[in-house]
Motif scaffolding. Structure first.
Motif, PDB file in Angstrom:
ATOM      1  N   LEU A 112       0.913  -1.567  -0.496  1.00  0.00           N
ATOM      2  CA  LEU A 112      -0.086   0.212   0.199  1.00  0.00           C
ATOM      3  C   LEU A 112       0.925   1.391  -0.154  1.00  0.00           C
ATOM      4  CD1 LEU A 112      -2.345  -1.405   2.709  1.00  0.00           C
ATOM      5  CD2 LEU A 112      -2.878  -1.390   0.015  1.00  0.00           C
ATOM      6  N   VAL A 113       2.374   1.183   0.455  1.00  0.00           N
ATOM      7  CA  VAL A 113       3.238   2.363   0.088  1.00  0.00           C
ATOM      8  C   VAL A 113       2.948   3.161  -1.004  1.00  0.00           C
ATOM      9  CG1 VAL A 113       5.058   3.531   1.425  1.00  0.00           C
ATOM     10  CG2 VAL A 113       4.182   1.269   2.983  1.00  0.00           C
ATOM     11  N   SER A 114       2.975   4.110  -1.284  1.00  0.00           N
ATOM     12  CA  SER A 114       3.284   4.793  -2.365  1.00  0.00           C
ATOM     13  C   SER A 114       4.657   3.987  -3.013  1.00  0.00           C
ATOM     14  CB  SER A 114       2.317   6.197  -2.647  1.00  0.00           C
ATOM     15  OG  SER A 114       3.262   7.104  -1.326  1.00  0.00           O
ATOM     16  N   ASP A 115       4.588   4.886  -4.005  1.00  0.00           N
ATOM     17  CA  ASP A 115       6.620   4.838  -4.605  1.00  0.00           C
ATOM     18  C   ASP A 115       7.015   6.806  -4.480  1.00  0.00           C
ATOM     19  OD1 ASP A 115       6.310   2.653  -6.480  1.00  0.00           O
ATOM     20  OD2 ASP A 115       5.786   3.431  -8.203  1.00  0.00           O
ATOM     21  N   ARG A 116       5.940   7.340  -4.139  1.00  0.00           N
ATOM     22  CA  ARG A 116       6.568   8.708  -3.953  1.00  0.00           C
ATOM     23  C   ARG A 116       6.837   8.591  -2.179  1.00  0.00           C
ATOM     24  NH1 ARG A 116       3.012  14.084  -2.318  1.00  0.00           N
ATOM     25  NH2 ARG A 116       4.384  15.336  -1.078  1.00  0.00           N
ATOM     26  N   VAL A 117       7.020   7.995  -1.668  1.00  0.00           N
ATOM     27  CA  VAL A 117       7.225   7.908  -0.290  1.00  0.00           C
ATOM     28  C   VAL A 117       8.395   6.842  -0.406  1.00  0.00           C
ATOM     29  CG1 VAL A 117       6.616   5.683   1.773  1.00  0.00           C
ATOM     30  CG2 VAL A 117       4.877   8.016   1.213  1.00  0.00           C
ATOM     31  N   LEU A 118       8.450   5.382  -1.292  1.00  0.00           N
ATOM     32  CA  LEU A 118      10.043   5.213  -1.401  1.00  0.00           C
ATOM     33  C   LEU A 118      11.097   6.195  -2.327  1.00  0.00           C
ATOM     34  CD1 LEU A 118       8.086   1.480  -2.188  1.00  0.00           C
ATOM     35  CD2 LEU A 118       8.648   2.870   0.377  1.00  0.00           C
ATOM     36  N   GLU A 119      10.832   6.816  -3.004  1.00  0.00           N
ATOM     37  CA  GLU A 119      11.852   7.392  -3.378  1.00  0.00           C
ATOM     38  C   GLU A 119      11.161   8.795  -2.148  1.00  0.00           C
ATOM     39  OE1 GLU A 119       8.945   9.108  -6.406  1.00  0.00           O
ATOM     40  OE2 GLU A 119       8.978   7.273  -7.932  1.00  0.00           O
ATOM     41  N   ALA A 120      10.937   9.185  -1.693  1.00  0.00           N
ATOM     42  CA  ALA A 120      11.420   9.223  -1.004  1.00  0.00           C
ATOM     43  C   ALA A 120      12.263   8.634   0.381  1.00  0.00           C
ATOM     44  CB  ALA A 120      10.822  10.907   0.168  1.00  0.00           C
ATOM     45  N   LEU A 121      12.377   7.774   0.712  1.00  0.00           N
ATOM     46  CA  LEU A 121      12.839   7.381   1.706  1.00  0.00           C
ATOM     47  C   LEU A 121      14.333   6.997   0.846  1.00  0.00           C
ATOM     48  CD1 LEU A 121      12.797   6.204   4.655  1.00  0.00           C
ATOM     49  CD2 LEU A 121      11.260   4.419   3.586  1.00  0.00           C
ATOM     50  N   GLY A 122      14.035   6.821  -0.490  1.00  0.00           N
ATOM     51  CA  GLY A 122      15.307   6.542  -0.428  1.00  0.00           C
ATOM     52  C   GLY A 122      16.858   7.586  -1.097  1.00  0.00           C
ATOM     53  N   ARG A 123      15.977   8.699  -1.075  1.00  0.00           N
ATOM     54  CA  ARG A 123      17.073   9.813  -0.897  1.00  0.00           C
ATOM     55  C   ARG A 123      17.622   9.678   0.738  1.00  0.00           C
ATOM     56  NH1 ARG A 123      12.899  12.146  -4.808  1.00  0.00           N
ATOM     57  NH2 ARG A 123      11.530  12.419  -3.086  1.00  0.00           N
ATOM     58  N   VAL A 124      16.767  10.145   1.598  1.00  0.00           N
ATOM     59  CA  VAL A 124      17.123   9.635   2.280  1.00  0.00           C
ATOM     60  C   VAL A 124      18.046   8.610   3.515  1.00  0.00           C
ATOM     61  CG1 VAL A 124      16.334   9.799   5.023  1.00  0.00           C
ATOM     62  CG2 VAL A 124      14.959  10.946   3.184  1.00  0.00           C
ATOM     63  N   LEU A 125      18.452   7.677   3.198  1.00  0.00           N
ATOM     64  CA  LEU A 125      18.961   6.893   2.982  1.00  0.00           C
ATOM     65  C   LEU A 125      19.767   6.364   2.236  1.00  0.00           C
ATOM     66  CD1 LEU A 125      16.039   4.144   4.739  1.00  0.00           C
ATOM     67  CD2 LEU A 125      17.700   5.560   5.910  1.00  0.00           C
ATOM     68  N   GLY A 126      19.331   6.953   1.450  1.00  0.00           N
ATOM     69  CA  GLY A 126      20.837   5.953  -0.346  1.00  0.00           C
ATOM     70  C   GLY A 126      21.054   5.167  -0.390  1.00  0.00           C
ATOM     71  N   VAL A 127      19.793   4.449  -1.162  1.00  0.00           N
ATOM     72  CA  VAL A 127      19.440   3.423  -1.990  1.00  0.00           C
ATOM     73  C   VAL A 127      18.380   4.004  -2.886  1.00  0.00           C
ATOM     74  CG1 VAL A 127      20.383   2.084  -0.100  1.00  0.00           C
ATOM     75  CG2 VAL A 127      17.397   2.894  -0.419  1.00  0.00           C
ATOM     76  N   PRO A 128      18.037   3.117  -3.943  1.00  0.00           N
ATOM     77  CA  PRO A 128      17.007   3.410  -4.952  1.00  0.00           C
ATOM     78  C   PRO A 128      15.656   2.918  -4.841  1.00  0.00           C
ATOM     79  CG  PRO A 128      19.089   1.969  -5.981  1.00  0.00           C
ATOM     80  CD  PRO A 128      18.878   2.589  -4.372  1.00  0.00           C
ATOM     81  N   ALA A 129      14.987   3.192  -4.644  1.00  0.00           N
ATOM     82  CA  ALA A 129      13.587   2.955  -4.880  1.00  0.00           C
ATOM     83  C   ALA A 129      12.802   1.775  -5.202  1.00  0.00           C
ATOM     84  CB  ALA A 129      12.080   4.103  -4.834  1.00  0.00           C
ATOM     85  N   ASP A 130      13.729   0.971  -6.295  1.00  0.00           N
ATOM     86  CA  ASP A 130      13.060   0.138  -6.151  1.00  0.00           C
ATOM     87  C   ASP A 130      14.231  -1.305  -5.453  1.00  0.00           C
ATOM     88  OD1 ASP A 130      15.636  -0.061  -6.900  1.00  0.00           O
ATOM     89  OD2 ASP A 130      15.375  -1.011  -9.506  1.00  0.00           O
ATOM     90  N   ARG A 131      14.763  -0.616  -4.960  1.00  0.00           N
ATOM     91  CA  ARG A 131      15.768  -1.950  -4.069  1.00  0.00           C
ATOM     92  C   ARG A 131      14.276  -1.765  -2.418  1.00  0.00           C
ATOM     93  NH1 ARG A 131      20.283  -2.992  -1.316  1.00  0.00           N
ATOM     94  NH2 ARG A 131      19.558  -5.236   0.009  1.00  0.00           N
ATOM     95  N   LEU A 132      14.217  -0.840  -1.764  1.00  0.00           N
ATOM     96  CA  LEU A 132      12.740  -0.823  -1.509  1.00  0.00           C
ATOM     97  C   LEU A 132      12.128  -1.645  -1.661  1.00  0.00           C
ATOM     98  CD1 LEU A 132      13.259   3.173   0.051  1.00  0.00           C
ATOM     99  CD2 LEU A 132      14.176   0.413   1.302  1.00  0.00           C
ATOM    100  N   ARG A 133      11.179  -1.016  -2.882  1.00  0.00           N
ATOM    101  CA  ARG A 133       9.318  -1.713  -3.452  1.00  0.00           C
ATOM    102  C   ARG A 133      10.485  -3.337  -3.215  1.00  0.00           C
ATOM    103  NH1 ARG A 133       5.535  -0.587  -2.817  1.00  0.00           N
ATOM    104  NH2 ARG A 133       5.003   1.332  -3.796  1.00  0.00           N
ATOM    105  N   ARG A 134      11.640  -3.749  -3.847  1.00  0.00           N
ATOM    106  CA  ARG A 134      11.549  -5.682  -3.907  1.00  0.00           C
ATOM    107  C   ARG A 134      11.067  -5.854  -2.327  1.00  0.00           C
ATOM    108  NH1 ARG A 134      16.978  -5.986  -6.193  1.00  0.00           N
ATOM    109  NH2 ARG A 134      16.654  -3.604  -6.709  1.00  0.00           N
ATOM    110  N   ALA A 135      12.730  -5.052  -1.069  1.00  0.00           N
ATOM    111  CA  ALA A 135      11.909  -5.367   0.013  1.00  0.00           C
ATOM    112  C   ALA A 135      11.072  -5.997   0.886  1.00  0.00           C
ATOM    113  CB  ALA A 135      13.669  -4.437   0.451  1.00  0.00           C
TER     114      ALA A 135
END
Lengths: 208, 214
Positions: free
Chosen positions: B135-158
């Motif tokens: 349910l978590v949007s791509d926008r959240v994952l993209e933002a979180l990826g910028r904060v943590l220094g990883v690509p959003a798609d890595r977070l999505r896959r995880a």
């Protein structure tokens, strides 16, 4: 009625106590965690603890041979997390112990390829991760596995016994049908010479 | 030093390791050159074949293995894939406290001051395995990826679930005591619109970004 028949067709989950869990090998333990998880049984927790605790120490020491001390704990944890989670989502290949060794070799190689500790290793895929990489780097399997892979199973067993289990040639003869002490010594001697040749030629010996 | 010295040191290491986990370094430090490389390779080969260490509850409590088991338990028992194992480690690597991540994430999402606590609650749910990752949007994952220094798609896959299907009460019950998450934060009910704030408060854009509702 349908629900009852479905339940009857499923293998019944039988909880084990700590002693029973300790007797399970890694693959059986993972299978147990999977079934306990599905059944909502709290023994999933000690089963997971037994697996993680039992493997963490060896992984840490293997990592410590290759990477700087301050990176060891994090990388070892990454390896275990990756190996165990991939066993649950279908990305793992083969027996857990072999898969864990594969992940370990790859994580150490990634550590240097990406620059020390800059990010967590990429998740492993189900494909064999131990062949040459796209960057043209050499096989990341450790040198021991590279040398033993082409050997016959009975010769590998002799090396396991006499080199890695502190066994004698007599132990090898007892364990391997048709083996003689003379042959066992020859097999180990050839293996050790090949190992030294590999290392002397600048093989995969990088240390942190 | 000779091959015989390598043999003896390997033998001594294996014998010592049978009593308690042995440190390879003192053995390696007695050699140099090819001899040291050979002993290192042999010890590595031995460790790769070593049997699983028998469980010791007291040692486990003091061991880094405990935190790993807790992270894994939250992943296997939750609905957020491997986020409970991944996010705290990324945060640690980035040398950020959870409050730092929340603050930066809130800024990235243009949250108003009054919405920061809601972002904190959702992020906590991600780390605890209580927030359904799908349910978590791509926008959240993209933002979180910028904060943590990883690509959003890595977070999505995880965030993909482990083992087929969204974990239900059975799965979470199996690992309920692992990690002992704060019930004030991880009850999925508190993460949804309406109950997240008060019954009078309609879901806002932050709820929508984290839950797809609103």
């Amino acid at each position: 009625l349908l629900e009852n028949s479905v339940q009857k067709s499923l293998p019944q989950f039988r909880p084990l106590d700590e002693a029973g869990l300790q007797r399970l090998d890694d693959d059986a333990l993972i299978d147990y965690i999977r079934r306990a998880r599905a059944a909502g049984h709290p023994s999933a927790r000690p089963a997971l603890a037994i697996l993680v605790f039992g493997r963490m120490d060896s992984i840490e020491r293997r990592v410590r041979l290759k990477v700087p001390e301050h990176e060891v704990e994090d990388l070892a944890a990454d390896i275990l997390v990756e190996a165990i989670t991939s066993s649950f989502d279908g990305r793992s290949v083969g027996e857990f112990t072999s898969w864990l060794n594969t992940i370990t070799g790859r994580a150490i190689a990634d550590f240097y390829r990406r620059g020390r500790g800059r990010a967590l290793p990429e998740p492993a895929s189900g494909a064999d991760p131990v062949t040459a990489s796209e960057e043209g780097e050499v096989d990341t399997r450790d040198v021991i596995e590279r040398l033993m892979a082409p050997l016959r199973p009975d010769h590998r067993r002799v090396i396991d016994i006499m080199v890695f289990e502190n066994g004698t040639a007599a132990d090898a003869v007892r364990a391997v049908p048709g083996m003689t002490e003379g042959n066992a010594h020859q097999i180990v001697s050839r293996f050790r010479r090949a190992l030294r040749d590999e290392l002397g030629d600048g093989g995969d010996t990088a240390s942190g | 030093m000779t091959m015989a010295d390598v043999d003896r040191l390997l033998h001594d290491f294996i014998e010592a390791d049978r009593d308690a986990p042995a440190d390879p370094m003192p053995y390696l430090e007695r050699l140099e050159g090819v001899d040291r490389a050979e002993l290192e390779a042999l010890i590595d080969g031995y460790l790769a074949r070593a049997p699983r260490r028998p469980f010791d509850a007291a040692a486990f409590e003091r061991s880094p293995a405990r935190a790993v088991a807790e992270d894994l338990g939250r992943s296997l028992g939750g609905v957020s894939g491997t986020w409970p194992a991944l996010l705290p480690r990324l945060r640690h690597r980035a040398r950020l406290r959870r409050s730092d991540v929340v603050q930066r994430l809130a800024e990235e999402l243009h949250a108003e001051t009054g919405q920061v606590e809601k972002v904190a609650r959702y992020y906590h749910g991600m780390e605890q395995g209580a927030l359904p990752s799908a349910l978590v949007s791509d926008r959240v994952l993209e933002a979180l990826g910028r904060v943590l220094g990883v690509p959003a798609d890595r977070l999505r896959r995880a965030g993909k679930d482990l083992g087929g299907g969204v974990a239900g009460p059975a799965e979470s019950g199996a690992f309920a005591r692992v990690g002992s998450p704060d019930p004030a934060h991880v009850d999925p009910g508190t993460l949804m619109p309406g109950p997240a704030g008060s019954d009078d408060e309609p879901p806002d854009e932050i709820d929508s970004l984290f839950t797809g509702l609103g």
